[in-house]
Scaffold this motif. Structure first.
Motif, PDB file in Angstrom:
ATOM      1  N   PRO A 118       0.815  -1.223   0.000  1.00 44.02           N
ATOM      2  CA  PRO A 118       0.000   0.000   0.000  1.00 44.02           C
ATOM      3  C   PRO A 118       0.848   1.273   0.000  1.00 44.02           C
ATOM      4  CG  PRO A 118      -0.993  -1.607   1.457  1.00 44.02           C
ATOM      5  CD  PRO A 118       0.330  -2.188   1.017  1.00 44.02           C
ATOM      6  N   SER A 166       5.818  -6.860   4.291  1.00 45.96           N
ATOM      7  CA  SER A 166       4.644  -7.340   5.040  1.00 45.96           C
ATOM      8  C   SER A 166       5.058  -8.263   6.180  1.00 45.96           C
ATOM      9  CB  SER A 166       3.690  -8.094   4.116  1.00 45.96           C
ATOM     10  OG  SER A 166       3.057  -7.227   3.247  1.00 45.96           O
ATOM     11  N   SER A 221      -6.751 -11.324   6.028  1.00 50.15           N
ATOM     12  CA  SER A 221      -6.494 -11.887   4.700  1.00 50.15           C
ATOM     13  C   SER A 221      -5.562 -11.019   3.869  1.00 50.15           C
ATOM     14  CB  SER A 221      -7.820 -12.053   3.953  1.00 50.15           C
ATOM     15  OG  SER A 221      -8.539 -10.816   3.985  1.00 50.15           O
ATOM     16  N   GLY A 222      -5.111  -9.884   4.414  1.00 51.51           N
ATOM     17  CA  GLY A 222      -4.265  -8.976   3.633  1.00 51.51           C
ATOM     18  C   GLY A 222      -2.791  -9.328   3.721  1.00 51.51           C
ATOM     19  N   GLY A 264      -1.761  -8.895   7.352  1.00 51.56           N
ATOM     20  CA  GLY A 264      -2.617  -9.719   8.213  1.00 51.56           C
ATOM     21  C   GLY A 264      -2.355 -11.207   8.076  1.00 51.56           C
ATOM     22  N   ARG A 294     -15.921 -14.100   2.303  1.00 55.40           N
ATOM     23  CA  ARG A 294     -15.260 -14.785   1.178  1.00 55.40           C
ATOM     24  C   ARG A 294     -13.848 -15.232   1.549  1.00 55.40           C
ATOM     25  NH1 ARG A 294     -11.939 -11.733  -2.384  1.00 55.40           N
ATOM     26  NH2 ARG A 294     -11.336  -9.851  -1.289  1.00 55.40           N
ATOM     27  N   ASN A 295     -13.293 -14.674   2.616  1.00 63.09           N
ATOM     28  CA  ASN A 295     -11.941 -15.065   3.027  1.00 63.09           C
ATOM     29  C   ASN A 295     -11.923 -15.999   4.229  1.00 63.09           C
ATOM     30  OD1 ASN A 295     -10.115 -13.873   1.156  1.00 63.09           O
ATOM     31  ND2 ASN A 295     -10.744 -11.859   1.931  1.00 63.09           N
ATOM     32  N   THR A 345      -4.858  -3.972  10.912  1.00 67.71           N
ATOM     33  CA  THR A 345      -4.216  -3.543   9.667  1.00 67.71           C
ATOM     34  C   THR A 345      -5.198  -2.786   8.773  1.00 67.71           C
ATOM     35  OG1 THR A 345      -4.736  -5.505   8.347  1.00 67.71           O
ATOM     36  CG2 THR A 345      -2.793  -5.648   9.757  1.00 67.71           C
ATOM     37  N   ARG A 373      -9.168  -5.044  -1.551  1.00 70.32           N
ATOM     38  CA  ARG A 373      -9.802  -6.363  -1.645  1.00 70.32           C
ATOM     39  C   ARG A 373      -8.790  -7.450  -1.957  1.00 70.32           C
ATOM     40  NH1 ARG A 373     -13.648  -4.003   0.187  1.00 70.32           N
ATOM     41  NH2 ARG A 373     -12.726  -5.050   1.939  1.00 70.32           N
ATOM     42  N   ARG A 378      -6.182 -10.410  -1.735  1.00 67.72           N
ATOM     43  CA  ARG A 378      -5.920 -11.485  -0.756  1.00 67.72           C
ATOM     44  C   ARG A 378      -4.420 -11.750  -0.763  1.00 67.72           C
ATOM     45  NH1 ARG A 378      -9.086 -16.724  -1.976  1.00 67.72           N
ATOM     46  NH2 ARG A 378     -10.747 -15.544  -0.982  1.00 67.72           N
TER      47      ARG A 378
END
Ligand code: NAP
Length: 312
Positions: free
Chosen positions: A41, A128, A154-155, A158, A179-180, A213, A301, A303
């Motif tokens: 990011p 990360s 899910s990031g 994360g 969805r995750n 996060t 969004r 993953r």
């Protein structure tokens, strides 16, 4: 060489795929033939001008983004004996520039790339994984038997934080959208909380430490999910009510930038090689598709990690 640069701050389309001179390795540096670069990011926060405004950071334009990379040592600068030409390495540049076919990187910011990892996987790791490791061990100080709540499980940060917290012996509540759910289960989460459907009241006082996060609207609910005397670790720039934190007795330990440590990166590489830890590559694109990669990252969004490969 091919590289991606922006000449002015702006939307993802400000990124241009173009020809630029190949960098030269200076003293203490190696020239890395980049096989893959990781997207974080921070890259689009710089490209959009947000970081310049927020931190008064003034970049010299045109600017080549990207810190995380994996590749092969092409040449070594004066005084660099740690790596030989042809060695596979991964790590972080000192001053961005990873979205390119070659990058000059201080040898001290690289680690050997284990044979078990491919370039795309390795490029998704450094920033990360350091951030997650520091959140778990440097800020939350998790110990066996404690409960950790990971928001944004899910990031990029994360999904490593869930795994490091489990390796530290903690019980993990992963907060993701529905969805995750299966992804969070696969990372070893003991409980998955779907922030789009479940009731935050259920989490009140549930965690010894919360690693956030995401930030955003639900920060009061996150503060309430920390037990009295526990710790909230905002990764990034969430707005938390100091009054609420004080009332509940929550210690806020903000984490903006995790320090680089080549030995730690090498140990993380060993854990990835042994299968104790894994990196999820949610999207791998070509360098020329950097604008799409930024749009995906900016959508919040993605993953796991997004990486850019330099070869088609
Ligand atoms: N990357 C780094 O190394 C690093 C270093 C320092 C600071 N930071 C900061 O840390 C933050 C996170 O970085 P990142 O790389 O982990 O981001 P990221 O990979 O872009 O995070 C994307 C994930 O966030 C989840 N998410 C989005 N909204 C959510 C919500 N309301 N609740 C729970 N989960 C939500 C999404 O899952 P769903 O689709 O399931 O919602 C998605 O999987 C950023 O602000 C970044 O600037 C990052």
């Amino acid at each position: 060489m091919n590289a991606v640069r922006f000449h002015e701050y702006g939307p993802p389309e400000a990124l241009r795929f173009e020809q630029v001179p190949r960098p030269v390795a200076g003293a203490g540096e190696v020239l890395v033939r980049v096989r893959a670069a990781g997207v974080n990011p921070g890259d689009w926060q710089m490209r959009s001008g947000w970081a310049a405004e927020k931190f008064g950071l003034s970049l010299t334009l045109p600017f080549t983004p990207g810190y995380d990379l994996a590749g092969v040592v092409e040449a070594a600068g004066p005084g660099t004996e740690r790596y030989r030409i042809g060695d596979r390495v991964f790590g972080m540049t000192a001053t961005a520039g990873a979205y390119a076919e070659y990058a000059a990187v201080p040898a001290s910011r690289l680690a050997p790339l284990p044979v078990e990892l491919d370039d795309e996987q390795a490029a998704g790791v450094p920033m990360s994984a350091f951030t997650a490791w520091t959140a778990v061990h440097g800020q939350a100080l998790l110990s066996p038997g404690q409960t950790a709540l990971i928001n944004g499980a899910s990031g990029g940060v994360g999904h490593f934080a869930v795994q490091f917290a489990k390796l530290a012996g903690a019980r993990v509540i992963a907060v993701t959208s529905g969805r995750n759910r299966a992804f969070a289960d696969s990372l070893g989460a003991d409980e998955v909380f779907d922030y789009t459907a479940d009731d935050w009241a259920e989490l009140e006082g549930a965690a010894d430490a919360v690693i956030d996060t995401v930030g955003g609207e639900r920060t009061d609910a996150l503060v309430r999910s920390v037990r009295q005397g526990g710790t909230l670790v905002p990764v990034g720039w969430g707005q938390y009510s100091p009054a609420l934190a004080e009332t509940i007795g929550v210690r806020v330990q903000e984490l903006l930038m995790a320090p680089f440590d080549a030995d730690r990166l090498a140990r993380i590489g060993e854990r990835l090689a042994s299968g104790d830890l894994r990196v999820e590559i949610g999207a791998a694109m070509r360098l020329a598709e950097a604008a799409s990669a930024h749009a995906l990252s900016e959508s919040r969004r993605a993953r796991g990690k997004i990486v850019l490969r330099t070869e088609a």
